[in-house]
Design an enzyme around this catalytic site. Structure first.
Site, short mmCIF file in Angstrom:
data_model
loop_
_atom_site.label_atom_id
_atom_site.label_comp_id
_atom_site.label_asym_id
_atom_site.label_seq_id
_atom_site.Cartn_x
_atom_site.Cartn_y
_atom_site.Cartn_z
N ASN A 96 -17.74 -18.18 1.37
CA ASN A 96 -17.96 -16.95 0.61
C ASN A 96 -18.43 -15.80 1.49
O ASN A 96 -17.92 -14.68 1.41
CB ASN A 96 -18.98 -17.20 -0.51
N THR A 141 1.75 29.76 -10.00
CA THR A 141 1.01 29.02 -11.02
C THR A 141 2.02 28.68 -12.10
O THR A 141 2.92 29.48 -12.39
CB THR A 141 -0.14 29.85 -11.63
N HIS A 142 1.89 27.48 -12.66
CA HIS A 142 2.86 27.00 -13.66
C HIS A 142 4.29 26.99 -13.09
O HIS A 142 5.26 27.07 -13.86
CB HIS A 142 2.82 27.85 -14.94
N LYS A 269 25.46 16.91 1.41
CA LYS A 269 24.08 16.63 1.00
C LYS A 269 23.19 16.29 2.18
O LYS A 269 23.58 15.63 3.13
CB LYS A 269 24.06 15.44 0.02
N ASN A 271 19.27 14.81 2.03
CA ASN A 271 18.26 14.38 1.07
C ASN A 271 16.89 14.22 1.73
O ASN A 271 16.78 13.70 2.84
CB ASN A 271 18.66 13.05 0.43
N TYR A 303 -19.56 -15.52 -6.46
CA TYR A 303 -18.17 -15.56 -6.02
C TYR A 303 -17.30 -16.24 -7.07
O TYR A 303 -17.68 -17.25 -7.68
CB TYR A 303 -18.04 -16.30 -4.69
N GLN A 308 -10.05 -13.43 -4.34
CA GLN A 308 -9.03 -13.63 -3.30
C GLN A 308 -7.97 -12.54 -3.35
O GLN A 308 -7.31 -12.26 -2.34
CB GLN A 308 -8.37 -15.00 -3.48
N LYS A 311 -7.79 -8.88 -0.71
CA LYS A 311 -7.11 -8.60 0.57
C LYS A 311 -5.70 -8.08 0.36
O LYS A 311 -5.24 -7.18 1.07
CB LYS A 311 -7.10 -9.86 1.44
#
Length: 443
Positions: A96, A141-142, A269, A271, A303, A308, A311
């Site tokens: 632990n 704005t907006h 194109k 992208n 614990y 587990q 991670k």
């Protein structure tokens, strides 16, 4: 153990051998120095762990699912190297507190990588901001054109976001950097440990004060995931602007070939795949934060095996954020801005209306009245299909006797220069802000 159980409970820590072995070396040295185990055995353990580390680095270790995790693999390999003395390594240590140590070392490492990535991108944005400190573009704005700003000012807004991100990773590192080793399974250790010695060797700032908390705490992991989520959201906002700006509708930026792809069908194109993927992967960073919060919310002390999952969450979020920061730092200097197009856009859409209202305010008119007068001029310009500065002066004179012919001299550059308060978009302030930001990251 049933094979299904073995596979279901297997960890994802096989690549964390550097941290696990470093923690074991420090623990063995402390055990030997305090006389908890014979000094000769401690020396043999340290030497054997060095050879185990060499085997991992050379790719010679075959992962065995039956050994469950990195900790058991290291101990079994150590026994192969030095024999029975390997059994003393786990003295005064539990899985632990060993797991908690490994996690804290992992978070500490990833915080350093993310902070460095943020600083590299900030430096790139500062360089661009200095280059474009006086180049106008429309501010929005907006997603409607609002007022002119400089391109440098706009880019520095992301620099400020990323500086806060850098600081969040630093803060997280500080709280993670507490040694849990010596807490045992949950109740501490009956041995005369020198925990401070192990902390010094492993670069920790101090030792935990409560053994229950030390093995059950994952706040540092949540903080790391939160910092990752906020950082990736910031990158996603920048990515969205790159996608918009590189479209034919905006045409503010040309994507460098090194950071774009073509279409499998349409030869014209180009992208913005890097930006789109960074935007799309923000969901993964957000998801890992919610994942660990939900994981912890119902767990009693101390614990539980649920932990587990931490991670995987840490590694998954780091695998999104750290590479994203790195590629944006490489891509930003290669962006090609269409400055004339941006200047033209900054002048359109009545973006100078606020400056006309401010003109009247400086002549003594209350702002609300000036707002109404200017709004009437905007409506007339809309009806005529022209910009404000294209209206004849007699229309201004009819709207208010405070107007003089110099009102027609208001343009994008004068509007930018007028925003000279600290934090404003005036070119001098942009250069000042870029220099200050650079000093924060030491570049």
């Amino acid at each position: 153990m049933d094979d299904l159980t073995r596979d279901y409970t297997a960890g994802v820590d096989r690549d964390l051998y550097e941290h696990d072995i470093a923690g074991s070396v420090a623990h063995a040295r402390m055990l030997g120095a305090t006389g908890i185990i014979p000094a000769d055995d401690a020396a043999a353990i340290v030497a054997g762990l060095g050879r185990v580390l060499e085997r991992f680095r050379a790719g010679e270790v075959e992962w065995r699912p039956d050994l469950e995790d990195i900790h058991t693999h290291v101990e079994v390999l150590l026994r192969d190297q030095i024999g029975a003395a390997a059994g003393r390594l786990h003295t005064a240590r539990s899985r632990n507190d060993q797991v908690s140590l490994l996690n804290r070392m992992l978070v500490r490492e990833q915080c350093d990588l993310a902070a460095a990535g943020a600083e590299a991108l900030i430096a790139a944005l500062c360089d661009l901001a200095l280059t474009h400190a006086a180049d106008p573009m429309p501010g929005y704005t907006h997603l409607q054109r609002a007022q002119p700003v400089t391109l440098g000012h706009h880019l520095l807004a992301y620099g400020e976001m990323l500086l806060r991100d850098r600081d969040r990773f630093r803060d997280c590192r500080g709280r993670a950097n507490v040694l849990p080793l010596g807490s045992g399974a949950l109740a501490g250790s009956p041995y005369p440990l020198d925990r401070e010695m192990a902390a010094r060797e492993l670069g920790f700032d101090g030792v935990s004060r409560n053994s229950l908390d030390a093995v059950a705490d994952r706040d540092y992991a949540i903080e790391f995931l939160a910092a990752c989520a906020v950082t990736q959201v910031h990158l996603s906002r920048l990515a969205e602007e790159i996608v918009l700006w590189s479209s034919a509708e905006f045409a503010f930026v040309r994507l460098p070939d090194a950071f774009a792809t073509g279409s499998s069908m349409m030869p014209q194109k180009k992208n913005a795949d890097v930006a789109e993927l960074a935007r799309g992967r923000s969901g993964r960073a957000l998801g890992e934060l919610v994942n660990l919060l939900a994981n912890l919310k119902g767990q009693p002390l101390a614990y539980n095996r649920d932990l587990q999952e931490d991670k995987a969450a840490i590694l998954n979020a780091a695998a999104v954020v750290v590479p994203s920061l790195r590629i944006f730092a490489a891509m930003a200097p290669a962006l090609e801005f269409d400055l004339e197009r941006m200047r033209e856009a900054a002048s359109g859409g009545f973006s100078l209306a606020t400056d006309v209202a401010d003109y009247l305010v400086r002549k003594g008119m209350p702002f609300r009245d000036a707002h109404a007068v200017t709004g009437g001029l905007v409506r007339e310009a809309e009806e005529r299909g022209c910009e404000l500065h294209e209206l004849p002066f007699d229309r201004y004179a009819e709207a208010s006797d405070l107007f003089e012919p110099d009102v027609l001299e208001i343009d994008v550059d004068s509007a930018l220069a007028a925003r000279d308060a600290v934090g404003g978009t005036a070119p001098a302030r942009v250069r000042e802000a870029a220099a200050a930001l650079r000093s924060e990251v030491g570049s």
